[in-house]
Design a protein around this motif. Structure first.
Motif, PDB file in Angstrom:
ATOM      1  N   GLY A  61      31.326  77.047  16.750  1.00 57.76           N
ATOM      2  CA  GLY A  61      30.806  78.006  15.767  1.00 57.76           C
ATOM      3  C   GLY A  61      31.927  78.562  14.897  1.00 57.76           C
ATOM      4  O   GLY A  61      33.099  78.246  15.098  1.00 57.76           O
ATOM      5  N   GLY A  62      31.563  79.340  13.922  1.00 53.87           N
ATOM      6  CA  GLY A  62      32.584  80.056  13.155  1.00 53.87           C
ATOM      7  C   GLY A  62      32.612  79.692  11.696  1.00 53.87           C
ATOM      8  O   GLY A  62      32.900  80.527  10.850  1.00 53.87           O
ATOM      9  N   CYS A  64      31.024  78.398   7.963  1.00 55.18           N
ATOM     10  CA  CYS A  64      29.784  78.681   7.236  1.00 55.18           C
ATOM     11  C   CYS A  64      29.287  77.431   6.525  1.00 55.18           C
ATOM     12  O   CYS A  64      28.087  77.192   6.415  1.00 55.18           O
ATOM     13  CB  CYS A  64      30.018  79.754   6.175  1.00 55.18           C
ATOM     14  N   ILE A  65      30.222  76.644   6.019  1.00 57.49           N
ATOM     15  CA  ILE A  65      29.833  75.584   5.090  1.00 57.49           C
ATOM     16  C   ILE A  65      29.471  74.294   5.835  1.00 57.49           C
ATOM     17  O   ILE A  65      28.553  73.583   5.456  1.00 57.49           O
ATOM     18  CB  ILE A  65      30.975  75.347   4.073  1.00 57.49           C
ATOM     19  N   ASN A  66      30.189  74.007   6.913  1.00 58.43           N
ATOM     20  CA  ASN A  66      30.033  72.715   7.585  1.00 58.43           C
ATOM     21  C   ASN A  66      29.584  72.895   9.030  1.00 58.43           C
ATOM     22  O   ASN A  66      29.713  73.965   9.602  1.00 58.43           O
ATOM     23  CB  ASN A  66      31.369  71.972   7.549  1.00 58.43           C
ATOM     24  N   PHE A  79      38.538  67.388  16.738  1.00 59.46           N
ATOM     25  CA  PHE A  79      37.703  68.365  16.031  1.00 59.46           C
ATOM     26  C   PHE A  79      37.066  67.642  14.840  1.00 59.46           C
ATOM     27  O   PHE A  79      37.770  66.981  14.054  1.00 59.46           O
ATOM     28  CB  PHE A  79      38.562  69.538  15.556  1.00 59.46           C
ATOM     29  N   PRO A 110      46.248  71.708  12.015  1.00 64.32           N
ATOM     30  CA  PRO A 110      45.718  70.529  12.680  1.00 64.32           C
ATOM     31  C   PRO A 110      46.060  69.258  11.911  1.00 64.32           C
ATOM     32  O   PRO A 110      45.975  69.242  10.670  1.00 64.32           O
ATOM     33  CB  PRO A 110      44.203  70.755  12.690  1.00 64.32           C
ATOM     34  N   MET A 127      39.908  65.587  12.907  1.00 62.16           N
ATOM     35  CA  MET A 127      41.295  66.075  12.967  1.00 62.16           C
ATOM     36  C   MET A 127      41.660  66.439  14.403  1.00 62.16           C
ATOM     37  O   MET A 127      40.808  66.406  15.306  1.00 62.16           O
ATOM     38  CB  MET A 127      41.483  67.279  12.025  1.00 62.16           C
ATOM     39  N   GLU A 128      42.903  66.758  14.578  1.00 60.01           N
ATOM     40  CA  GLU A 128      43.391  67.217  15.881  1.00 60.01           C
ATOM     41  C   GLU A 128      42.608  68.462  16.319  1.00 60.01           C
ATOM     42  O   GLU A 128      42.384  69.360  15.511  1.00 60.01           O
ATOM     43  CB  GLU A 128      44.876  67.580  15.693  1.00 60.01           C
ATOM     44  N   PHE A 129      42.210  68.482  17.573  1.00 61.66           N
ATOM     45  CA  PHE A 129      41.584  69.692  18.115  1.00 61.66           C
ATOM     46  C   PHE A 129      42.682  70.619  18.612  1.00 61.66           C
ATOM     47  O   PHE A 129      43.574  70.201  19.341  1.00 61.66           O
ATOM     48  CB  PHE A 129      40.640  69.351  19.278  1.00 61.66           C
ATOM     49  N   ILE A 130      42.631  71.852  18.214  1.00 62.63           N
ATOM     50  CA  ILE A 130      43.628  72.835  18.690  1.00 62.63           C
ATOM     51  C   ILE A 130      42.935  73.855  19.585  1.00 62.63           C
ATOM     52  O   ILE A 130      41.908  74.432  19.205  1.00 62.63           O
ATOM     53  CB  ILE A 130      44.323  73.530  17.494  1.00 62.63           C
ATOM     54  N   PHE A 132      42.702  77.291  20.785  1.00 58.25           N
ATOM     55  CA  PHE A 132      43.204  78.570  20.299  1.00 58.25           C
ATOM     56  C   PHE A 132      43.470  79.523  21.460  1.00 58.25           C
ATOM     57  O   PHE A 132      42.775  79.495  22.470  1.00 58.25           O
ATOM     58  CB  PHE A 132      42.211  79.212  19.328  1.00 58.25           C
ATOM     59  N   LEU A 250      44.316  77.186   9.002  1.00 56.92           N
ATOM     60  CA  LEU A 250      43.227  76.212   8.937  1.00 56.92           C
ATOM     61  C   LEU A 250      42.560  76.233   7.578  1.00 56.92           C
ATOM     62  O   LEU A 250      42.755  77.167   6.805  1.00 56.92           O
ATOM     63  CB  LEU A 250      42.130  76.620   9.928  1.00 56.92           C
ATOM     64  N   ASP A 251      41.721  75.250   7.349  1.00 56.24           N
ATOM     65  CA  ASP A 251      40.741  75.278   6.257  1.00 56.24           C
ATOM     66  C   ASP A 251      41.370  75.662   4.905  1.00 56.24           C
ATOM     67  O   ASP A 251      40.967  76.642   4.275  1.00 56.24           O
ATOM     68  CB  ASP A 251      39.655  76.300   6.643  1.00 56.24           C
TER      69      ASP A 251
HETATM   70  N1  LIG Z   1      41.377  71.839  14.367  1.00 59.90           N
HETATM   71  C1  LIG Z   1      40.598  72.690  15.006  1.00 59.90           C
HETATM   72  N2  LIG Z   1      40.548  72.695  16.357  1.00 59.90           N
HETATM   73  C2  LIG Z   1      39.720  73.542  17.018  1.00 59.90           C
HETATM   74  N3  LIG Z   1      38.900  74.404  16.410  1.00 59.90           N
HETATM   75  C3  LIG Z   1      38.915  74.455  15.072  1.00 59.90           C
HETATM   76  C4  LIG Z   1      39.762  73.610  14.302  1.00 59.90           C
HETATM   77  N4  LIG Z   1      39.566  73.884  12.992  1.00 59.90           N
HETATM   78  C5  LIG Z   1      38.662  74.858  12.933  1.00 59.90           C
HETATM   79  N5  LIG Z   1      38.257  75.213  14.190  1.00 59.90           N
HETATM   80  C6  LIG Z   1      37.236  76.206  14.545  1.00 59.90           C
HETATM   81  O1  LIG Z   1      36.023  75.841  13.948  1.00 59.90           O
HETATM   82  C7  LIG Z   1      35.519  76.874  13.126  1.00 59.90           C
HETATM   83  C8  LIG Z   1      34.933  76.264  11.857  1.00 59.90           C
HETATM   84  O2  LIG Z   1      35.959  75.597  11.130  1.00 59.90           O
HETATM   85  P1  LIG Z   1      36.157  75.843   9.577  1.00 59.90           P
HETATM   86  O3  LIG Z   1      36.368  77.295   9.326  1.00 59.90           O
HETATM   87  O4  LIG Z   1      37.192  74.890   9.117  1.00 59.90           O
HETATM   88  O5  LIG Z   1      34.720  75.431   9.077  1.00 59.90           O
HETATM   89  P2  LIG Z   1      34.107  75.366   7.627  1.00 59.90           P
HETATM   90  O6  LIG Z   1      32.616  75.388   7.782  1.00 59.90           O
HETATM   91  O7  LIG Z   1      34.682  74.200   6.902  1.00 59.90           O
HETATM   92  O8  LIG Z   1      34.708  76.640   7.001  1.00 59.90           O
HETATM   93  P3  LIG Z   1      34.203  77.892   6.207  1.00 59.90           P
HETATM   94  O9  LIG Z   1      32.743  77.915   6.199  1.00 59.90           O
HETATM   95  O10 LIG Z   1      34.831  79.015   7.007  1.00 59.90           O
HETATM   96  O11 LIG Z   1      34.836  77.727   4.855  1.00 59.90           O
HETATM   97  C9  LIG Z   1      36.703  77.769  12.838  1.00 59.90           C
HETATM   98  O12 LIG Z   1      36.300  79.109  12.717  1.00 59.90           O
HETATM   99  C10 LIG Z   1      37.586  77.581  14.029  1.00 59.90           C
HETATM  100  O13 LIG Z   1      37.237  78.504  15.029  1.00 59.90           O
END
Ligand SMILES: Nc1ncnc2c1ncn2[C@@H]1O[C@H](COP(=O)(O)OP(=O)(O)OP(=O)(O)O)[C@@H](O)[C@H]1O
Length: 329
Positions: A61-62, A64-66, A79, A110, A127-130, A132, A250-251
Motif C-alpha cells: 500500500g501507500g 496513489c497512482i499505481n 518490487f 531502488p 525494481m529492487e525491493f527495499i 524499510f 523513491l518515486d
Molecule cells: N523499491 C521499493 N521497495 C519496497 N517498497 C517500496 C519500494 N518503492 C516504493 N515502495 C513502497 O510502495 C509504496 C508505493 O510506491 P510509490 O509511492 O512509488 O507508488 P506510486 O503509486 O507510483 O506513487 P504515488 O502515487 O505516491 O506517486 C510506497 O509508499 C512505498 O512504501
C-alpha cells in the motif's frame, strides 16, 4: 508472438506535450525493451531475475497512482508497480531517473531492473525491493547524502533530462537548455501557469505569474548555476530509510537543475535544521539563497493548484504578489 514495445517514449494517445523525439538508442536505453508474453513480469523474474520460483505475491500500500506488489522468490524479493491504463513511457522515465540516481552511489535508491507493456494494456516496472526500517531515518545523513548526489550528478547537456516525466500526474517538460533562468521560467513556471489558464481560466494568476517569470533574472545575480541531478519531487512520502537507518529516496521526477530547486517541496518534506546543516557542508549555500526560496516553492504550489484545486491558489498567488513587489515589476 513477441512484440517489441516502447519504441517511442509516449504512445500516440498520450498528451502531445509529453512527446519528445527519440534519442539514439545507445544513449538512452540502459534497459532492454520488454518483449510481451502472457505475464512479462513473471517471465523476467524467472529468467533475468534469476529466480526459479515465485513463492508469494503480496500487495504494497501507500501509492496513489499505481498498483504495487512485492514478489518473493528464491532469488530474493522484487518490487513491482503496474498501471492499468498508461503506457510504458511513465515507467521508462521513472526507471531512467532511478538509474541516474543509482549510478551516483551516494544516497540509496531502488535499482530499477525492467519496465514494459502489459499484454492486457498498461505497463509495469520491476525494481529492487527495499525493506524499510521503522524510523524516518537520520536527517543529517539525508542532507549529506542528498548533497553528495547533487555534487556528483553533473550534466554536460545543460538543464533538463533525456525524457519528459511527470510531477504528480502533471507532465514535466525536460527539453535540454543551457540557460537555467529561462528553463525555470518557461518549462517550470510558464508550463504550470498555462495549465492554470487552460484548466481554470485563471487569467489573473497567469498574467501576474508570466510577468514574474519574465523578471526573475535579478534573483540569480552573482550565482553560478551548475546542472545537478535532482530527485525532483522530494517530499516526505518519497523519503524513507532502510533497515540500517540509511536514507532512501523513491518515486522521482528527475532532471538536471539548480540544486536549490530540490527544496521546492520542503513545505511537505519536514526537513529540519540538521538536514540543512549537513547539506550545506557539502554544497555550500549560494548568495541569495533565501530570496530564491519561495520562487522554488512556487512551481510546486502551482502544480498542487492544478492537481488539487483552489486550496493552493492563495499560496501561489501570494508568492507571485510578493515577488512582483520586491522586483518592482
Ligand atoms: N523499491 C521499493 N521497495 C519496497 N517498497 C517500496 C519500494 N518503492 C516504493 N515502495 C513502497 O510502495 C509504496 C508505493 O510506491 P510509490 O509511492 O512509488 O507508488 P506510486 O503509486 O507510483 O506513487 P504515488 O502515487 O505516491 O506517486 C510506497 O509508499 C512505498 O512504501
Amino acid at each position: 508472438m513477441a512484440v517489441h514495445v516502447g519504441l517511442s517514449y509516449f504512445p500516440s494517445s498520450s498528451p502531445s506535450l509529453l512527446h519528445r523525439p527519440p534519442l539514439s538508442s545507445a544513449k538512452r536505453r540502459p534497459f532492454a525493451v520488454a518483449a510481451m508474453g502472457d505475464d512479462p513480469i513473471k517471465e523476467w523474474i524467472l529468467s533475468e531475475g534469476k529466480a526459479t520460483q515465485i513463492t508469494k505475491i503480496s500487495p504494497v500500500g501507500g501509492g496513489c497512482i499505481n498498483q504495487a506488489n512485492r514478489y518473493d522468490t528464491d532469488a530474493g524479493s522484487f518490487f513491482v508497480k503496474r498501471n492499468r491504463s498508461i503506457g510504458p513511457s511513465m515507467f521508462e522515465a521513472e526507471a531512467l531517473g532511478l538509474s541516474a540516481m543509482y549510478e551516483m552511489q551516494t544516497i540509496r535508491v531502488p535499482k530499477p531492473f525492467k519496465f514494459g507493456s502489459l499484454p492486457s494494456g498498461g505497463s509495469y516496472i520491476i525494481m529492487e525491493f527495499i525493506e524499510f526500517g521503522s524510523s524516518r531515518g537520520n536527517q543529517f545523513e539525508l542532507g549529506r547524502k542528498l548533497a553528495e548526489m547533487h555534487k556528483a550528478g553533473k550534466s554536460d547537456k545543460g538543464f533538463g533530462f533525456d525524457v519528459n516525466n511527470t510531477i504528480g500526474s502533471t507532465p514535466q517538460i525536460n527539453t535540454w537548455s543551457s540557460d537555467w533562468v529561462q528553463f525555470y521560467a518557461e518549462e517550470r513556471l510558464g508550463f504550470q501557469l498555462r495549465l492554470a489558464l487552460d484548466r481554470y481560466g485563471d487569467r489573473t494568476i497567469y498574467e501576474k505569474g508570466q510577468r514574474l517569470a519574465k523578471s526573475i533574472g535579478p534573483l540569480f545575480d552573482n550565482v553560478t548555476i551548475e546542472p545537478c541531478l535532482l530527485h525532483g519531487d522530494l517530499w516526505s512520502g518519497n523519503i524513507s530509510s532502510d533497515k540500517n537507518g540509511e536514507p532512501v529516496i523513491l518515486d522521482p521526477a528527475c532532471y538536471y537543475g539548480h540544486n536549490e530547486a530540490e527544496f521546492g517541496m520542503s513545505w511537505c518534506a519536514g526537513f529540519g535544521g540538521s538536514f540543512y546543516d549537513a547539506y550545506f557542508q557539502v554544497m555550500p549555500k549560494q548568495p541569495g539563497f533565501e530570496k530564491r526560496r519561495d520562487l522554488y516553492l512556487l512551481y510546486h504550489y502551482l502544480n498542487h493548484y492544478n492537481l488539487f484545486g483552489s486550496g493552493y491558489r492563495s499560496s501561489a498567488m501570494s508568492i507571485i504578489d510578493d515577488y512582483l513587489q520586491i522586483l518592482q515589476t
